[in-house]
Every structure is written in structure tokens, then in C-alpha cells.
Design a protein around this motif. Structure first.
Motif, PDB file in Angstrom:
ATOM      1  N   LEU A 187     -35.068 104.920  83.672  1.00 18.28           N
ATOM      2  CA  LEU A 187     -35.517 105.496  84.451  1.00 18.28           C
ATOM      3  C   LEU A 187     -34.810 104.742  86.016  1.00 18.28           C
ATOM      4  CD1 LEU A 187     -38.299 107.909  85.050  1.00 18.28           C
ATOM      5  CD2 LEU A 187     -35.818 108.467  84.373  1.00 18.28           C
ATOM      6  N   LYS A 188     -34.863 103.103  85.655  1.00 23.72           N
ATOM      7  CA  LYS A 188     -35.384 102.177  86.401  1.00 23.72           C
ATOM      8  C   LYS A 188     -33.611 101.638  87.442  1.00 23.72           C
ATOM      9  CE  LYS A 188     -38.958  99.212  85.608  1.00 23.72           C
ATOM     10  NZ  LYS A 188     -39.370  97.610  84.286  1.00 23.72           N
ATOM     11  N   ASP A 189     -33.379 101.276  88.666  1.00 25.50           N
ATOM     12  CA  ASP A 189     -32.509 101.451  89.161  1.00 25.50           C
ATOM     13  C   ASP A 189     -30.845 100.266  88.188  1.00 25.50           C
ATOM     14  OD1 ASP A 189     -30.052 100.967  90.723  1.00 25.50           O
ATOM     15  OD2 ASP A 189     -30.558  99.948  92.374  1.00 25.50           O
ATOM     16  N   SER A 190     -29.904 101.422  87.955  1.00 22.48           N
ATOM     17  CA  SER A 190     -29.225 100.325  87.173  1.00 22.48           C
ATOM     18  C   SER A 190     -27.783 100.109  88.442  1.00 22.48           C
ATOM     19  CB  SER A 190     -28.416 101.429  86.066  1.00 22.48           C
ATOM     20  OG  SER A 190     -28.540 102.376  87.082  1.00 22.48           O
ATOM     21  N   SER A 191     -27.961  99.792  89.494  1.00 22.28           N
ATOM     22  CA  SER A 191     -26.757  99.897  90.691  1.00 22.28           C
ATOM     23  C   SER A 191     -26.011  98.317  90.811  1.00 22.28           C
ATOM     24  CB  SER A 191     -27.085 100.737  92.145  1.00 22.28           C
ATOM     25  OG  SER A 191     -27.780 100.436  92.191  1.00 22.28           O
ATOM     26  N   GLN A 226     -27.848  94.016  81.883  1.00 23.41           N
ATOM     27  CA  GLN A 226     -28.044  93.274  81.345  1.00 23.41           C
ATOM     28  C   GLN A 226     -29.842  93.051  81.149  1.00 23.41           C
ATOM     29  OE1 GLN A 226     -26.828  88.691  82.406  1.00 23.41           O
ATOM     30  NE2 GLN A 226     -28.063  88.264  81.364  1.00 23.41           N
ATOM     31  N   LEU A 227     -30.584  93.435  82.154  1.00 20.45           N
ATOM     32  CA  LEU A 227     -31.916  93.529  82.193  1.00 20.45           C
ATOM     33  C   LEU A 227     -32.112  94.963  81.780  1.00 20.45           C
ATOM     34  CD1 LEU A 227     -32.945  92.514  85.413  1.00 20.45           C
ATOM     35  CD2 LEU A 227     -32.911  91.075  83.534  1.00 20.45           C
ATOM     36  N   GLY A 228     -31.180  95.936  81.049  1.00 18.52           N
ATOM     37  CA  GLY A 228     -31.871  96.564  80.073  1.00 18.52           C
ATOM     38  C   GLY A 228     -31.393  97.893  80.864  1.00 18.52           C
ATOM     39  N   ARG A 229     -31.603  97.457  82.692  1.00 19.27           N
ATOM     40  CA  ARG A 229     -32.034  98.742  83.549  1.00 19.27           C
ATOM     41  C   ARG A 229     -30.825 100.293  83.427  1.00 19.27           C
ATOM     42  NH1 ARG A 229     -35.833  95.830  83.965  1.00 19.27           N
ATOM     43  NH2 ARG A 229     -36.317  94.458  85.315  1.00 19.27           N
ATOM     44  N   GLY A 230     -31.611 101.371  82.807  1.00 27.24           N
ATOM     45  CA  GLY A 230     -31.387 101.972  82.948  1.00 27.24           C
ATOM     46  C   GLY A 230     -30.253 102.527  81.409  1.00 27.24           C
ATOM     47  N   LYS A 231     -30.948 102.173  80.945  1.00 26.43           N
ATOM     48  CA  LYS A 231     -29.923 102.474  79.013  1.00 26.43           C
ATOM     49  C   LYS A 231     -30.648 102.961  78.803  1.00 26.43           C
ATOM     50  CE  LYS A 231     -29.339  99.636  75.256  1.00 26.43           C
ATOM     51  NZ  LYS A 231     -29.619  98.239  74.619  1.00 26.43           N
TER      52      LYS A 231
END
Length: 419
Positions: free
Chosen positions: A376-380, A386-391
Motif C-alpha cells: 500500500l506504500k507510495d510507489s510513484s 527498488q525498495l519494494g514499495r507497492g509490490k
């Protein structure tokens, strides 16, 4: 400033140059009208006055309910020295002089009762100056105020005093007071050839709003400004009474007790689905000059807190009423205010949204803060992938508008539509 140079002066009837309301001030408890809840036979305050065992007390109530009159009764009854100060005109030096004189009397075995009228006008420093001498018994404080003492009087002073609330007088009690003034030849209007219609006296009593001073002032104006008839009799008719009392003056301090009590009753009437009661309190506030924008804001809050999703149009209408008030102003603004008031009062009620956000805030305050799930973290932004955000995030519209996935690390239930 010592108003009473000896107790006989306290009981002396004022001269006829004084206003009727002052002249008719009761000299004894038997003459005192009203406040049976604190001065009826066997009540604590009455027993204390009759036994001359007054302790520090605060008299609180609207104008004309008998606070000053009660002080005069105590002054006439007590064997203590009675000192009188008005907080509107007295300063810290006046207060210190009165207290120093009280200490001197105490050393001689003489008690001092200090009556402080309008204590709400004293600031914190001035009120604090009273504390040591009230505590040590150098003075017995009797304070009077039209404001709620729990808002305006220091808590330390409140804890050392008994608070007695005086209520607005009833129409029957006011009728008794004006009838006495008509008959009394020494202090009242009994020496005048005066005839008052029953309807006129009832109108004065009804329109005085529980204020004896207002009733007696209206009666005096009617008697002294009406020419005698051919028979030499002054007749106070209903028309004369209406002119003398004029517009009813509501007891309504925009920063005090009446302000909070009336808006509270207004909101609770809408919440309780009583449009007539809500309209009454709305009219009362508007008549007294309350800011219509303040009222409109409270209607908006009520529409969401107490109606909520049971009728979402309530918030739309309430917000529209607020904008209408700001756009058109008074007196026309009373109409959209009334419309919104009635709508919300009649609407189905639900406080589910209110209870949901309160419960969520309580968890935020008391529990460990939960981390946002990775998907659910911002991936924009650059590097988010690279940090795995939104995966692993599932876009609900790809699944017909609803898809099961983790939105909170720990399952919570805040919203209950049945409430």
C-alpha cells in the motif's frame, strides 16, 4: 467602602428618590420572594442566615433574581460587620483596605462579612488576594455573579465557598412582588391613586423574563408616566404595560452560561428529532443576537455527527445553509437556518461515522502505531520499486471494484452502520 455604618442602616428603607426596585428590596427573609429551593423552610441557606452562621458563599444567577437583595437581608440580620464592594468599581487597593480592617476587627472578636458584587469582573490576581483571608477566616466572603462561577471564579476560591444558584422568578412570584409594590405606602406606590388592570400586571410579569428589577421598573414607568383620568386615578392598562416593558430582554451572554446552555439544548433537540424545540432555541439565539454563522457551523457538525450516512443529504443542506448565511446575512438568513434545523431534526439518525473516527483516534492514542503494508506504500517516485514499495498491490477496479487484500497489519472494526 463601607455601605452600612451599623446594622440599623442596612434595614432602613431607602428614600423615595431611589428607584422602586431598590426601595422594594426585602428587609427580612419573610419578605423575600422566590428561591424556595435554597431559602424554603428548613433549607441550609435559610437556617444559616437565621442562625447568623454564614460561611463563605457565592450567589449565582441572572439579573433581578435577588442576589443583592439577599445580601441586604443578611446585612440586616447578622451581628457581624458588613462590608460592601463592587468589583466593577473597586480595585486591589480597596480590597486590601477592607481586608486589613477585617483583620483588625477579628483581633477584637468581631466577624466581617465582605459582600463582593460582580465578582466575575475581578481578574485572577484580585481573586487570589482574597484566598488567604478566606482560608484563615479573616473575612466571610459573599460573592454575587451573573456568570457561571465555575467559568469565572478561581477553583481555589470555589473550593472554599458554597455555591448557590438563583433561578429566574416565576410569573406568580413576579405578580406577588408587583402587587406588594402597588400596596406598600411606605416604600412602594401605595400612596398614589393607582389602578392596574390584571391583564397589565400579568403582561409585565410574563415579559420580565424572571427579572424582578425589570418588572418593578416597568411598573414604575407605567405609573409615573400615565396621566390621571377625570376621577384622578392613574390607570395602568395593558397598552401602557406593553409600552413600559417594550421588547423582552433575554438574559444571554454570548461568552457565558446562557450561550453554552442554549446551543447545547439546540443541538440536543435536533439530535432528539424534535423540530419544534430546535426551532425555539434557534429563535432564542437569533433574538438575542447570536452570530448566525456560529449557529450554522453547529448545524453542519450535527448533520454529520448525528445524521451521518443515515441521510447524507443532511450534510449537503447544512453546508448550503452555512454558505447562504454568509452570502445573504441577517435577517433573511433565519430562513435557511430554520430549513436546515428542521431537516436535520426530522432526518433519520446515525452516529456510526462519529463513533468510528472516535474509536480509531483512541487506538492511535493508546496502541502501538501499525506500519503501512508494503503493497500500500507510495510507489510513484524514482527508486520506490527498488525498495519494494507497492509490490503486490491489487488494483480493485481490475477485480470489479472489490478485492480482498491486507489493508491493516492488524484487523480492526470501527464502522458499524447499525449505530
Amino acid at each position: 467602602m463601607d455601605l452600612f455604618e451599623g446594622q440599623e442602616k442596612a434595614a432602613r428603607a431607602p428614600d423615595n428618590a431611589s428607584p422602586l426596585a431598590y426601595r422594594m428590596s426585602p428587609g427580612t427573609l419573610d419578605e423575600y420572594v422566590g428561591q424556595e429551593h435554597i431559602l424554603g423552610e428548613g433549607k441550609l441557606l435559610r437556617r444559616a442566615i437565621e442562625a447568623d452562621r454564614i460561611t463563605s458563599l457565592i450567589l449565582y444567577g441572572p439579573p433581578g433574581t435577588g442576589k443583592t437583595a439577599l445580601a441586604r437581608v443578611i446585612a440586616a440580620k447578622t451581628k457581624a460587620h458588613f462590608e460592601w464592594l463592587n468589583a466593577a468599581t473597586a480595585g486591589l487597593d480597596d480590597l486590601r483596605k477592607a481586608i486589613q480592617a477585617a483583620r483588625t476587627r477579628k483581633a477584637k472578636g468581631i466577624r466581617t462579612i465582605l459582600f463582593l458584587d460582580e465578582i466575575h469582573r475581578f481578574n485572577k490576581l484580585q481573586q487570589d488576594a482574597l484566598l488567604p483571608d478566606v482560608e484563615e477566616g479573616n473575612i466571610i466572603l459573599i460573592a454575587a455573579t451573573v456568570e457561571n462561577p465555575f467559568f469565572y471564579v478561581n477553583s481555589a476560591l470555589l473550593s472554599r465557598s458554597q455555591v448557590f444558584e438563583l433561578k429566574p422568578l416565576t410569573e406568580e412570584e413576579l405578580l406577588k412582588i408587583v402587587a406588594r409594590a402597588l400596596e406598600d405606602k411606605g416604600r412602594g406606590l401605595g400612596n398614589l391613586k393607582l389602578a392596574a388592570e390584571e391583564a397589565a400586571l400579568k403582561h409585565i410579569a410574563k415579559m420580565s423574563g424572571g427579572d424582578a428589577r425589570k418588572a418593578l421598573s416597568a411598573l414604575e414607568i407605567a405609573a409615573l408616566t400615565t396621566a390621571p383620568g377625570e376621577n384622578g386615578v392613574i390607570t395602568v392598562s395593558i397598552e401602557t404595560a406593553e409600552e413600559s416593558i417594550q421588547k423582552k430582554a433575554l438574559v444571554y451572554d454570548k461568552s457565558g452560561d446562557q450561550h453554552y446552555d442554549t446551543i447545547s439544548a439546540f443541538i440536543k433537540s435536533m439530535r432528539g428529532s424534535d423540530p419544534d424545540a430546535a426551532l425555539y432555541y434557534l429563535a432564542r439565539m437569533l433574538y438575542a443576537g447570536e452570530d448566525p454563522r456560529f449557529i450554522a457551523r453547529r448545524i453542519v457538525i450535527c448533520s454529520s455527527e448525528d445524521v451521518g450516512d443515515a441521510d447524507p443529504m443532511a450534510l449537503v443542506l447544512a453546508t448550503a445553509a452555512l454558505r447562504a448565511v454568509e452570502f445573504i446575512g441577517m435577517p433573511e438568513a433565519r430562513i435557511p437556518l430554520a430549513q436546515a434545523t428542521v431537516y436535520i431534526a426530522k432526518a433519520p439518525k446515525s452516529n456510526a461515522c462519529y463513533k468510528a473516527i472516535e474509536a480509531a483516534l483512541e487506538d492511535i492514542k493508546n496502541e502501538e502505531t501499525m506500519e503501512v503494508p508494503e503493497h500500500l506504500k507510495d510507489s510513484s517516485y524514482p527508486g520506490a520499486e527498488q525498495l519494494g514499495r507497492g509490490k503486490g498491490y491489487k488494483y480493485p477496479h481490475d477485480y470489479g471494484g472489490h478485492v480482498e487484500q491486507e489493508y491493516l497489519k492488524k484487523k480492526k472494526k470501527y464502522y458499524n452502520p447499525e449505530q
